[in-house]
Motif scaffolding. Structure first.
Motif, PDB file in Angstrom:
ATOM      1  N   PRO A  19       0.833  -1.214   0.000  1.00 25.48           N
ATOM      2  CA  PRO A  19       0.000   0.000   0.000  1.00 25.48           C
ATOM      3  C   PRO A  19       0.862   1.256   0.000  1.00 25.48           C
ATOM      4  N   VAL A  20       0.346   2.294  -0.618  1.00 26.31           N
ATOM      5  CA  VAL A  20       1.059   3.570  -0.722  1.00 26.31           C
ATOM      6  C   VAL A  20       0.330   4.599   0.137  1.00 26.31           C
ATOM      7  N   PRO A  21       1.027   5.214   1.107  1.00 27.35           N
ATOM      8  CA  PRO A  21       0.342   6.179   1.984  1.00 27.35           C
ATOM      9  C   PRO A  21      -0.078   7.433   1.237  1.00 27.35           C
ATOM     10  N   GLY A  22      -1.324   7.844   1.463  1.00 24.06           N
ATOM     11  CA  GLY A  22      -1.833   9.079   0.895  1.00 24.06           C
ATOM     12  C   GLY A  22      -1.612  10.232   1.858  1.00 24.06           C
ATOM     13  N   PRO A  23      -2.226  11.369   1.612  1.00 19.44           N
ATOM     14  CA  PRO A  23      -2.059  12.535   2.486  1.00 19.44           C
ATOM     15  C   PRO A  23      -2.429  12.212   3.933  1.00 19.44           C
ATOM     16  N   GLY A  24      -1.524  12.541   4.857  1.00 17.69           N
ATOM     17  CA  GLY A  24      -1.780  12.324   6.271  1.00 17.69           C
ATOM     18  C   GLY A  24      -1.635  10.886   6.717  1.00 17.69           C
ATOM     19  N   GLU A  25      -1.103  10.021   5.848  1.00 19.09           N
ATOM     20  CA  GLU A  25      -1.016   8.598   6.169  1.00 19.09           C
ATOM     21  C   GLU A  25       0.429   8.132   6.321  1.00 19.09           C
ATOM     22  N   VAL A  26       0.574   6.979   6.963  1.00 16.43           N
ATOM     23  CA  VAL A  26       1.881   6.434   7.288  1.00 16.43           C
ATOM     24  C   VAL A  26       1.911   4.972   6.879  1.00 16.43           C
TER      25      VAL A  26
END
Length: 360
Positions: A19-26
């Motif tokens: 998975p690729v983190p989006g805005p505000g994600e880790v």
């Protein structure tokens, strides 16, 4: 990466895109994940979960047309940050989190597809705003139990458990045992617990129960009333309209099995004025007699999840030593052992909480 996915009520280890983190994600690496009874129920009764969700909210809980990656009880290590993050915690830090992604359409982690996998995977995404660092003195095994213990804490709070209450815990599976841990930590008691399994009754005693009952031999409700008996008017429960003033302390019951018929059994057996927390999920139709609850003036309080504050408080209790949940853990498996662990949890009386370690 590798993950355990559910498709057509079958678990298998598959390769999925990282998975690729989006805005505000880790992006985090899973250290350990608890196998929850609700995961097992979703595997075998996914349509029933969806029927309940549609009836309550108008939308299904699970997209059964796609592969689903379970795992909502976890501890993980930060790998990298997505865009728009503050990055206050260093890469490599251990964290826990309420299992939700804060997107425009929030994602319930552990009940979504491979694009937002739960913790039955090598890596997963978390929302930075929900991350809680794990103190150095807390083992990863203990940290992985934050979520199920938060469920138990929420059940106690929903039931307004007070220091003078006498509890009955019906069912000593993972939910019931976690409730016992939290009751003991609060000094509430005597705690009465009942289960068909002698092994689980023994574990209940180890975790803080004061009285354990084999329901095939003795009535847990008689044991509950004996434990609550008092001659001190200052300790007695409030009177009810038809039963008057009981010579009992206030009583609170926890139905932790979800087995059809046991909620009505508790309604029948509970002393007047009792509060009953419904913590087990029964996915079938349940026949109860509301008039019994009415004439006894019982409070029925359904419980699900927890607040973010309760989740954080649970980790603080683990870190402070107020609770030690590690006796709940009865096994560890790797990704290839998850399907077998599901079978064990359905048949073995000695298993309570099995942890998945994706690195095994």
């Amino acid at each position: 990466m590798r993950a355990v996915a559910m498709q057509d009520a079958t678990l298998s280890v598959i390769e999925v895109p990282e998975p690729v983190p989006g805005p505000g994600e880790v992006l985090v690496e899973v250290i350990a994940s608890g196998i929850c009874g609700s995961d097992k129920s979703c595997l075998t009764h996914g349509e029933d979960f969806n029927r309940a969700a549609v009836g309550a909210f108008g939308t299904p809980m699970l997209d059964l047309s796609q592969s689903i990656v379970f795992g909502h009880e976890f501890v993980a290590r930060i790998v990298s940050y997505g865009p728009g993050t503050e990055q206050k915690l260093p890469v490599g830090a251990r964290v826990v989190s309420v299992p939700f992604l804060l997107r425009d359409q929030p994602v319930m982690l552990g009940f979504a597809g491979i694009e937002a996998p739960g913790a039955y995977a090598q890596r997963m995404l978390l929302s930075e705003a929900l991350l809680i660092p794990v103190p150095d003195n807390v083992s990863s095994d203990a940290a992985a139990l934050t979520e199920p213990l938060a469920v138990a804490l929420h059940s106690l709070n929903r039931a307004d458990v007070g220091a003078n209450d006498v509890p009955l815990v019906l069912g000593c599976g993972p939910i019931g045992l976690a409730v016992i841990v939290l009751l003991a930590a609060r000094g509430v008691g005597p705690i009465v617990a009942t289960d068909l399994s002698p092994e689980r009754r023994a574990l209940a005693m180890k975790l803080g129960a004061d009285v354990v009952v084999d329901p095939t031999v003795d009535s847990p409700y008689q044991a509950w009333m004996q434990a609550a008996a008092t001659e001190d008017p200052a300790l007695m429960a409030a009177p009810t309209a038809l039963a008057g003033q009981p010579a009992l302390r206030p009583t609170v019951g926890f139905e932790c099995t979800g087995v059809p018929g046991l909620l009505q059994q508790m309604i029948s057996g509970a002393p007047p004025g009792s509060r009953i927390a419904i913590a087990g999920i029964n996915l079938h139709s349940e026949s109860i007699e509301p008039a019994q609850a009415v004439v006894k003036e019982l409070d029925l309080r359904a419980c699900l999840y927890y607040s973010p504050e309760e989740f954080a408080q649970t980790l603080q209790m683990i870190a402070s030593g107020a609770i030690d949940p590690t006796a709940l853990i009865t096994g560890h498996v790797g990704l290839d052992g998850v399907a077998d662990a599901f079978q064990r949890l359905g048949t073995s009386p000695t298993d309570a909480k099995i942890l998945l370690d994706p690195t095994r």
